[in-house]
Design a protein around this motif. Structure first.
Motif, PDB file in Angstrom:
ATOM      1  N   ASP A  14       0.840  -1.190   0.000  1.00  0.00           N
ATOM      2  CA  ASP A  14       0.000   0.000   0.000  1.00  0.00           C
ATOM      3  C   ASP A  14       0.878   1.245   0.000  1.00  0.00           C
ATOM      4  O   ASP A  14       2.058   1.191   0.330  1.00  0.00           O
ATOM      5  N   ARG A  15       0.289   2.360  -0.317  1.00  0.00           N
ATOM      6  CA  ARG A  15       1.009   3.630  -0.375  1.00  0.00           C
ATOM      7  C   ARG A  15       1.648   4.003   0.957  1.00  0.00           C
ATOM      8  O   ARG A  15       2.653   4.698   0.999  1.00  0.00           O
ATOM      9  N   GLY A  16       1.092   3.527   2.054  1.00  0.00           N
ATOM     10  CA  GLY A  16       1.640   3.830   3.366  1.00  0.00           C
ATOM     11  C   GLY A  16       3.031   3.249   3.594  1.00  0.00           C
ATOM     12  O   GLY A  16       3.749   3.675   4.492  1.00  0.00           O
ATOM     13  N   ARG A  38      -3.434   4.958  -5.809  1.00  0.00           N
ATOM     14  CA  ARG A  38      -4.621   5.349  -6.572  1.00  0.00           C
ATOM     15  C   ARG A  38      -4.217   6.131  -7.816  1.00  0.00           C
ATOM     16  O   ARG A  38      -3.267   6.897  -7.775  1.00  0.00           O
ATOM     17  N   PRO A  39      -4.971   5.957  -8.895  1.00  0.00           N
ATOM     18  CA  PRO A  39      -4.699   6.784 -10.075  1.00  0.00           C
ATOM     19  C   PRO A  39      -4.951   8.258  -9.757  1.00  0.00           C
ATOM     20  O   PRO A  39      -5.856   8.590  -8.980  1.00  0.00           O
ATOM     21  N   PHE A  45     -14.430   5.598  -4.339  1.00  0.00           N
ATOM     22  CA  PHE A  45     -13.884   4.242  -4.320  1.00  0.00           C
ATOM     23  C   PHE A  45     -13.316   3.883  -5.684  1.00  0.00           C
ATOM     24  O   PHE A  45     -13.944   4.090  -6.716  1.00  0.00           O
ATOM     25  N   VAL A  46     -12.127   3.315  -5.687  1.00  0.00           N
ATOM     26  CA  VAL A  46     -11.461   2.859  -6.908  1.00  0.00           C
ATOM     27  C   VAL A  46     -10.861   1.485  -6.629  1.00  0.00           C
ATOM     28  O   VAL A  46     -10.192   1.295  -5.612  1.00  0.00           O
ATOM     29  N   PRO A  49      -5.276  -2.193  -8.656  1.00  0.00           N
ATOM     30  CA  PRO A  49      -4.745  -3.444  -9.187  1.00  0.00           C
ATOM     31  C   PRO A  49      -4.006  -4.229  -8.106  1.00  0.00           C
ATOM     32  O   PRO A  49      -3.359  -3.657  -7.244  1.00  0.00           O
ATOM     33  N   ARG A  50      -4.113  -5.537  -8.170  1.00  0.00           N
ATOM     34  CA  ARG A  50      -3.485  -6.490  -7.249  1.00  0.00           C
ATOM     35  C   ARG A  50      -4.118  -6.468  -5.857  1.00  0.00           C
ATOM     36  O   ARG A  50      -4.190  -7.475  -5.203  1.00  0.00           O
ATOM     37  N   ARG A  51      -4.541  -5.326  -5.389  1.00  0.00           N
ATOM     38  CA  ARG A  51      -5.050  -5.229  -4.028  1.00  0.00           C
ATOM     39  C   ARG A  51      -6.390  -5.934  -3.875  1.00  0.00           C
ATOM     40  O   ARG A  51      -6.667  -6.529  -2.837  1.00  0.00           O
TER      41      ARG A  51
END
Length: 109
Positions: A14-16, A38-39, A45-46, A49-51
């Motif tokens: 994740d981005r974190g 996220r794009p 909500f989006v 990918p993979r997540r």
């Protein structure tokens, strides 16, 4: 993970987890850590990918009532219950009489 599963060379996070961890994983663990974000320019909500695959699998595991709460004292017991839930799910799928169509797969004409 690296000691027990040396064949894993790429991990999505994740981005974190962005930042110094990417360099640390590359230098110390010889892993490629890919950050899923996220794009740009999206709101609400989006599906990332993979997540979604991980979240879907966790949802399947939580269908087993015992896995919905963490009652176990040892991590090995929790791991055994997760394995039990996944084995149960796979045996039910393998013994199903007719294949179920999924909206996740593409239909060929």
């Amino acid at each position: 993970m690296r000691l027990t599963q040396p064949q894993i060379t790429q991990v999505w996070a994740d981005r974190g987890y962005a930042g110094e961890l990417v360099d640390w994983a590359r230098d110390r663990l010889w892993l490629t850590l890919r950050i899923v974000s996220r794009p740009k320019g999206t709101a609400g909500f989006v599906v990332l990918p993979r997540r979604w695959k991980v979240e879907r699998t966790i949802g399947w595991c939580m269908n087993a009532r015992r896995n919905a709460r963490d009652y176990e004292r040892l991590p090995q017991h929790s791991e055994a219950h997760l394995n039990w839930a996944l084995i149960t799910m796979m045996t039910r799928r393998l013994t199903r009489k007719s294949p179920r169509t999924s909206h996740w797969t593409k239909k060929t004409p």
